[in-house]
Motif scaffolding. Structure first.
Motif, PDB file in Angstrom:
ATOM      1  N   SER A  87       0.827  -1.211   0.000  1.00 57.29           N
ATOM      2  CA  SER A  87       0.000   0.000   0.000  1.00 57.29           C
ATOM      3  C   SER A  87       0.862   1.262   0.000  1.00 57.29           C
ATOM      4  O   SER A  87       0.550   2.245  -0.679  1.00 57.29           O
ATOM      5  N   ARG A  88       1.972   1.234   0.749  1.00 60.53           N
ATOM      6  CA  ARG A  88       2.855   2.409   0.773  1.00 60.53           C
ATOM      7  C   ARG A  88       3.538   2.571  -0.584  1.00 60.53           C
ATOM      8  O   ARG A  88       3.715   3.684  -1.073  1.00 60.53           O
TER       9      ARG A  88
ATOM     10  N   ASP B 224       5.118  -0.397   8.304  1.00 57.14           N
ATOM     11  CA  ASP B 224       3.687  -0.322   8.599  1.00 57.14           C
ATOM     12  C   ASP B 224       3.236  -1.653   9.187  1.00 57.14           C
ATOM     13  O   ASP B 224       3.341  -2.693   8.519  1.00 57.14           O
TER      14      ASP B 224
ATOM     15  N   GLN C 211       2.890   7.406  12.736  1.00 56.80           N
ATOM     16  CA  GLN C 211       1.551   7.892  12.406  1.00 56.80           C
ATOM     17  C   GLN C 211       0.579   6.731  12.452  1.00 56.80           C
ATOM     18  O   GLN C 211       0.917   5.612  12.034  1.00 56.80           O
TER      19      GLN C 211
ATOM     20  N   GLU D  22      -2.327   5.013  10.748  1.00 52.53           N
ATOM     21  CA  GLU D  22      -2.740   5.053   9.347  1.00 52.53           C
ATOM     22  C   GLU D  22      -4.056   5.816   9.192  1.00 52.53           C
ATOM     23  O   GLU D  22      -5.010   5.603   9.935  1.00 52.53           O
ATOM     24  N   GLY D  23      -4.074   6.749   8.248  1.00 52.79           N
ATOM     25  CA  GLY D  23      -5.258   7.559   8.005  1.00 52.79           C
ATOM     26  C   GLY D  23      -5.312   8.843   8.803  1.00 52.79           C
ATOM     27  O   GLY D  23      -6.203   9.665   8.591  1.00 52.79           O
TER      28      GLY D  23
ATOM     29  N   LYS E 292      -5.108  -1.231  14.930  1.00 55.31           N
ATOM     30  CA  LYS E 292      -4.851  -0.201  13.926  1.00 55.31           C
ATOM     31  C   LYS E 292      -3.449  -0.379  13.344  1.00 55.31           C
ATOM     32  O   LYS E 292      -2.574  -1.000  13.952  1.00 55.31           O
ATOM     33  N   THR E 293      -3.239   0.175  12.152  1.00 53.28           N
ATOM     34  CA  THR E 293      -1.923   0.132  11.540  1.00 53.28           C
ATOM     35  C   THR E 293      -1.109   1.328  12.001  1.00 53.28           C
ATOM     36  O   THR E 293      -1.553   2.474  11.887  1.00 53.28           O
TER      37      THR E 293
ATOM     38  N   CYS F  55       2.418   3.350  11.455  1.00 52.96           N
ATOM     39  CA  CYS F  55       3.474   3.559  10.468  1.00 52.96           C
ATOM     40  C   CYS F  55       4.675   4.144  11.203  1.00 52.96           C
ATOM     41  O   CYS F  55       4.641   5.314  11.616  1.00 52.96           O
TER      42      CYS F  55
END
Length: 314
Positions: A74-75, A190, A228, A230-231, A269-270, A272
């Protein structure tokens, strides 16, 4: 950017200038090739496209090999989209793909499936069954099928071609500044935040236990990091430990991240995590009190490191 997976045809209105490779990390070397493809597409009025394999051929041929990935899918896709590509073709790498002859790969996959008109590869590109095809073969096959092929010299650092292998080596040795220079950005992992044993919370330093997946493993020890969710836009500072936690007789590799001034529930949650500096190697301490005292020192050093790095030159 349109992402096309599996055997579906591109269904594009235009032929494409195609950058072809694995592009793990989308590092500075990759970007020199990718930018050439973008420039050629704009000059010729064609779509700009990237094709890569999933899974990575290295994982297909050596399923038991150690983790090695530099970047999540995704990254990687988000990075290519920011660069301005129109399409990303994710080609499944399976036994059928591995068995294709160079000619079948060029005609059936690149021409008929992907819609490539011009192909950009690194000069050392190899393809087809048993890696039988090289750039000369690609150029010849393209010429026979109304296509063109160009080899790009990847960007260099210190006189050497920038490669994903170089970056993996730097990360594995804890040389995060070197990895960041080759990548063009700090190395970021991630991972899903999983439930741990909560020992960190018990000594006043709650940590997020981040799944490592197939990422290359950084050198064991303590790192200054930013992270961070994700989102979310907010960038958090923290200190992370990578290793097996010898003080508590741990045996499983873990990445545990303590985020400063943050105590929200982020299980599932993901996260990063960007690695900025390796502060010290992994150590075994004489009990939890000694470990807590060292974490306090590590946290202060991480804060000073991040303040200097993130503030930039005066």
């Amino acid at each position: 950017m349109k992402i096309i997976t599996g055997p579906d045809r591109a269904s594009q209105s235009k032929a494409a200038v195609l950058a072809l490779g694995n592009f793990d990390g989308v590092h500075e070397g990759h970007q020199s090739l990718l930018n050439l493809a973008l420039s050629e597409a704009r000059a010729s009025g064609l779509d700009s496209a990237v094709a890569l394999f999933d899974p990575h051929p290295r994982r297909f041929f050596a399923p038991e090999s150690p983790p090695f990935r530099l970047m999540s899918a995704s990254r990687g896709a988000a990075t290519l989209a920011r660069m301005g590509f129109d399409r990303l073709h994710v080609l499944p790498f399976d036994a059928a793909m591995a068995a294709r002859s160079p000619e079948s790969f060029v005609v059936d996959i690149l021409k008929n499936l992907v819609g490539a008109k011009t192909i950009m590869v690194g000069r050392d590109f190899q393809f087809g069954k048993d890696r039988a095809g090289d750039f000369d073969a690609l150029q010849s096959l393209c010429a026979k099928n109304g296509m063109t092929a160009h080899a790009a010299d990847l960007a260099q650092s210190g006189g050497e071609k920038i490669s994903s292998s170089q970056i993996r080596c730097a990360i594995g040795e804890g040389r995060m500044a070197d990895a960041a220079q080759l990548l063009g950005r700090p190395w970021t992992l991630d991972g899903i935040v999983e439930l741990g044993d909560q020992r960190g919370r018990a000594i006043g330093f709650p940590t997020a236990n981040v799944a490592l997946g197939d990422y290359v493993r950084p050198a064991y020890g303590v790192y200054a990091v930013t992270a961070q969710i994700e989102g979310k836009d907010m960038v958090l500072s923290g200190v992370a430990n990578m290793g097996v936690r010898p003080t508590v007789d741990g045996q499983t590799e873990r990445l545990e991240v303590h985020l400063f001034d943050f105590d929200a529930d982020i299980y599932g949650k993901t996260l990063c995590v960007s690695f900025h500096e390796h502060l010290r190697g992994e150590q075994k301490f004489d009990g939890l009190d000694a470990l807590k005292a060292q974490i306090e020192l590590d946290a202060n050093r991480a804060k000073a490191c991040l303040a200097a790095r993130l503030s930039g030159p005066a």
